[in-house]
Design a protein around this motif. Structure first.
Motif, PDB file in Angstrom:
ATOM      1  N   LYS A   8       0.864  -1.175   0.000  1.00 43.72           N
ATOM      2  CA  LYS A   8       0.000   0.000   0.000  1.00 43.72           C
ATOM      3  C   LYS A   8       0.903   1.227   0.000  1.00 43.72           C
ATOM      4  O   LYS A   8       1.734   1.396   0.894  1.00 43.72           O
ATOM      5  CB  LYS A   8      -0.929   0.005   1.208  1.00 43.72           C
ATOM      6  N   GLU A   9       0.759   2.041  -1.026  1.00 42.35           N
ATOM      7  CA  GLU A   9       1.621   3.207  -1.207  1.00 42.35           C
ATOM      8  C   GLU A   9       0.949   4.464  -0.673  1.00 42.35           C
ATOM      9  O   GLU A   9      -0.238   4.696  -0.907  1.00 42.35           O
ATOM     10  CB  GLU A   9       1.918   3.361  -2.705  1.00 42.35           C
ATOM     11  N   PHE A  10       1.713   5.274   0.036  1.00 47.13           N
ATOM     12  CA  PHE A  10       1.266   6.568   0.562  1.00 47.13           C
ATOM     13  C   PHE A  10       2.251   7.607   0.037  1.00 47.13           C
ATOM     14  O   PHE A  10       3.283   7.855   0.655  1.00 47.13           O
ATOM     15  CB  PHE A  10       1.277   6.577   2.092  1.00 47.13           C
ATOM     16  N   THR A  11       1.946   8.177  -1.110  1.00 48.11           N
ATOM     17  CA  THR A  11       2.861   9.143  -1.715  1.00 48.11           C
ATOM     18  C   THR A  11       2.101  10.390  -2.151  1.00 48.11           C
ATOM     19  O   THR A  11       0.866  10.401  -2.228  1.00 48.11           O
ATOM     20  CB  THR A  11       3.591   8.543  -2.928  1.00 48.11           C
ATOM     21  N   PHE A  12       2.850  11.417  -2.460  1.00 51.19           N
ATOM     22  CA  PHE A  12       2.291  12.675  -2.938  1.00 51.19           C
ATOM     23  C   PHE A  12       3.357  13.375  -3.759  1.00 51.19           C
ATOM     24  O   PHE A  12       4.542  13.066  -3.659  1.00 51.19           O
ATOM     25  CB  PHE A  12       1.811  13.548  -1.775  1.00 51.19           C
ATOM     26  N   SER A  13       2.953  14.320  -4.560  1.00 53.34           N
ATOM     27  CA  SER A  13       3.893  15.020  -5.432  1.00 53.34           C
ATOM     28  C   SER A  13       4.517  16.200  -4.694  1.00 53.34           C
ATOM     29  O   SER A  13       3.940  16.746  -3.746  1.00 53.34           O
ATOM     30  CB  SER A  13       3.181  15.521  -6.686  1.00 53.34           C
ATOM     31  N   ALA A  14       5.692  16.595  -5.163  1.00 53.18           N
ATOM     32  CA  ALA A  14       6.357  17.778  -4.599  1.00 53.18           C
ATOM     33  C   ALA A  14       5.488  19.006  -4.833  1.00 53.18           C
ATOM     34  O   ALA A  14       5.402  19.892  -3.971  1.00 53.18           O
ATOM     35  CB  ALA A  14       7.733  17.951  -5.215  1.00 53.18           C
ATOM     36  N   GLN A 163       4.066  -1.134  12.909  1.00 54.44           N
ATOM     37  CA  GLN A 163       4.021  -1.546  11.500  1.00 54.44           C
ATOM     38  C   GLN A 163       5.324  -1.107  10.821  1.00 54.44           C
ATOM     39  O   GLN A 163       5.808  -0.006  11.053  1.00 54.44           O
ATOM     40  CB  GLN A 163       2.840  -0.869  10.818  1.00 54.44           C
ATOM     41  N   LEU A 164       5.876  -1.986   9.980  1.00 54.07           N
ATOM     42  CA  LEU A 164       7.078  -1.612   9.235  1.00 54.07           C
ATOM     43  C   LEU A 164       6.708  -0.664   8.102  1.00 54.07           C
ATOM     44  O   LEU A 164       5.752  -0.891   7.358  1.00 54.07           O
ATOM     45  CB  LEU A 164       7.787  -2.840   8.668  1.00 54.07           C
ATOM     46  N   VAL A 165       7.482   0.395   8.001  1.00 54.08           N
ATOM     47  CA  VAL A 165       7.290   1.406   6.974  1.00 54.08           C
ATOM     48  C   VAL A 165       8.548   1.430   6.110  1.00 54.08           C
ATOM     49  O   VAL A 165       9.663   1.379   6.618  1.00 54.08           O
ATOM     50  CB  VAL A 165       7.055   2.799   7.611  1.00 54.08           C
ATOM     51  N   PHE A 166       8.336   1.509   4.809  1.00 58.01           N
ATOM     52  CA  PHE A 166       9.436   1.570   3.857  1.00 58.01           C
ATOM     53  C   PHE A 166       9.415   2.951   3.211  1.00 58.01           C
ATOM     54  O   PHE A 166       8.406   3.328   2.607  1.00 58.01           O
ATOM     55  CB  PHE A 166       9.270   0.488   2.782  1.00 58.01           C
ATOM     56  N   ASP A 167      10.472   3.692   3.361  1.00 56.96           N
ATOM     57  CA  ASP A 167      10.579   4.998   2.730  1.00 56.96           C
ATOM     58  C   ASP A 167      10.567   4.789   1.219  1.00 56.96           C
ATOM     59  O   ASP A 167      11.274   3.930   0.702  1.00 56.96           O
ATOM     60  CB  ASP A 167      11.878   5.665   3.185  1.00 56.96           C
ATOM     61  N   HIS A 168       9.747   5.554   0.505  1.00 56.07           N
ATOM     62  CA  HIS A 168       9.665   5.368  -0.935  1.00 56.07           C
ATOM     63  C   HIS A 168      10.960   5.868  -1.581  1.00 56.07           C
ATOM     64  O   HIS A 168      11.398   6.975  -1.304  1.00 56.07           O
ATOM     65  CB  HIS A 168       8.466   6.108  -1.519  1.00 56.07           C
ATOM     66  N   PRO A 169      11.572   5.051  -2.442  1.00 56.60           N
ATOM     67  CA  PRO A 169      12.864   5.430  -3.011  1.00 56.60           C
ATOM     68  C   PRO A 169      12.791   6.543  -4.061  1.00 56.60           C
ATOM     69  O   PRO A 169      13.784   7.233  -4.289  1.00 56.60           O
ATOM     70  CB  PRO A 169      13.376   4.135  -3.652  1.00 56.60           C
ATOM     71  N   ASP A 170      11.628   6.739  -4.678  1.00 61.21           N
ATOM     72  CA  ASP A 170      11.536   7.688  -5.788  1.00 61.21           C
ATOM     73  C   ASP A 170      10.530   8.811  -5.597  1.00 61.21           C
ATOM     74  O   ASP A 170      10.559   9.787  -6.321  1.00 61.21           O
ATOM     75  CB  ASP A 170      11.156   6.936  -7.074  1.00 61.21           C
ATOM     76  N   LYS A 171       9.610   8.653  -4.660  1.00 65.12           N
ATOM     77  CA  LYS A 171       8.542   9.632  -4.474  1.00 65.12           C
ATOM     78  C   LYS A 171       8.561  10.149  -3.045  1.00 65.12           C
ATOM     79  O   LYS A 171       9.177   9.556  -2.166  1.00 65.12           O
ATOM     80  CB  LYS A 171       7.179   8.988  -4.756  1.00 65.12           C
ATOM     81  N   LEU A 172       7.850  11.243  -2.822  1.00 63.16           N
ATOM     82  CA  LEU A 172       7.686  11.751  -1.469  1.00 63.16           C
ATOM     83  C   LEU A 172       6.661  10.862  -0.778  1.00 63.16           C
ATOM     84  O   LEU A 172       5.523  10.740  -1.240  1.00 63.16           O
ATOM     85  CB  LEU A 172       7.185  13.187  -1.476  1.00 63.16           C
ATOM     86  N   GLY A 173       7.065  10.214   0.281  1.00 65.05           N
ATOM     87  CA  GLY A 173       6.157   9.351   1.005  1.00 65.05           C
ATOM     88  C   GLY A 173       6.768   8.007   1.330  1.00 65.05           C
ATOM     89  O   GLY A 173       7.989   7.855   1.387  1.00 65.05           O
ATOM     90  N   PHE A 174       5.902   7.004   1.481  1.00 65.81           N
ATOM     91  CA  PHE A 174       6.336   5.705   1.968  1.00 65.81           C
ATOM     92  C   PHE A 174       5.361   4.640   1.510  1.00 65.81           C
ATOM     93  O   PHE A 174       4.344   4.949   0.887  1.00 65.81           O
ATOM     94  CB  PHE A 174       6.408   5.719   3.511  1.00 65.81           C
ATOM     95  N   TYR A 175       5.666   3.406   1.828  1.00 64.74           N
ATOM     96  CA  TYR A 175       4.717   2.324   1.593  1.00 64.74           C
ATOM     97  C   TYR A 175       4.820   1.321   2.715  1.00 64.74           C
ATOM     98  O   TYR A 175       5.790   1.304   3.482  1.00 64.74           O
ATOM     99  CB  TYR A 175       4.891   1.674   0.213  1.00 64.74           C
ATOM    100  N   ILE A 176       3.763   0.517   2.851  1.00 69.95           N
ATOM    101  CA  ILE A 176       3.718  -0.525   3.866  1.00 69.95           C
ATOM    102  C   ILE A 176       3.259  -1.815   3.192  1.00 69.95           C
ATOM    103  O   ILE A 176       2.657  -1.784   2.116  1.00 69.95           O
ATOM    104  CB  ILE A 176       2.767  -0.172   5.035  1.00 69.95           C
ATOM    105  N   GLU A 177       3.562  -2.912   3.835  1.00 71.01           N
ATOM    106  CA  GLU A 177       3.046  -4.207   3.392  1.00 71.01           C
ATOM    107  C   GLU A 177       1.778  -4.485   4.192  1.00 71.01           C
ATOM    108  O   GLU A 177       1.728  -4.250   5.385  1.00 71.01           O
ATOM    109  CB  GLU A 177       4.052  -5.314   3.685  1.00 71.01           C
TER     110      GLU A 177
END
Length: 179
Positions: A8-14, A163-177
């Motif tokens: 599940k991705e939680f991202t947003f644009s600059a 919950q483990l959170v993974f910093d998104h490598p390319d976008k502003l935000g993060f994702y979780i499993e």
């Protein structure tokens, strides 16, 4: 990541972060300045404004570096790796700090909030406490520049702290499993 789990991705644009920061900046700044001048006086604000204006270039450059370092150094306290797990860089003109290792949400939140706390809230409070317009403006400026971090923190509010959170490598935000 586990193949049986969904991401599940939680991202947003600059652009979105900058727009929301801009919209919030106006009432936040006006309110802080009005309260400051009611508590202290307009002259204290103007004296601080002059110093802030004359040192803005240095504040901006030093602030970018310190902001990203605060993210990285805080996350470094909680990852099972070393400094190789933290990446600093530029995405276009936007500086960033990326944590390559997963973090518990509570640790990710702390790292995300650290620049806001250290560079925004603390100087803002110091400005109000001692009547220093320069500190007030530092606090306002660095609170506004933490707009993207504030958006991330708002997205994290309903995520379990363990919950483990993974910093998104390319976008502003993060994702979780999620299962």
């Amino acid at each position: 990541m586990n193949a049986d789990r969904q991401i599940k991705e939680f991202t947003f644009s600059a652009a979105k972060a900058n727009w929301y920061s801009f919209l919030a900046a106006i009432p936040f700044s006006v309110l802080a300045i009005i309260l400051f001048t009611l508590i202290w006086d307009i002259e204290s604000f103007h004296e601080g404004r002059k110093v802030f204006y004359h040192s803005f270039f240095y504040i901006f450059i030093f602030g970018i570096i310190l902001h990203e370092l605060l993210h990285g150094l805080t996350w470094l306290l909680f990852i099972k790796g070393n400094f190789k797990s933290i990446k600093f860089g530029l995405n276009g003109l936007t500086p960033y700090c990326h944590c390559k290792a997963p973090l518990k949400a509570k640790h990710y939140k702390l790292g995300g909030a650290m620049p806001l706390i250290v560079m925004g809230i603390l100087p803002l409070l110091a400005g109000f406490i001692v009547g220093n317009g320069y500190f007030l403006l530092l606090g306002i400026f660095f609170t506004i520049t933490a707009g993207g971090d504030i958006i991330s923190l708002l997205m994290l509010r309903k995520i379990n702290n363990n919950q483990l959170v993974f910093d998104h490598p390319d976008k502003l935000g993060f994702y979780i499993e999620s299962e």
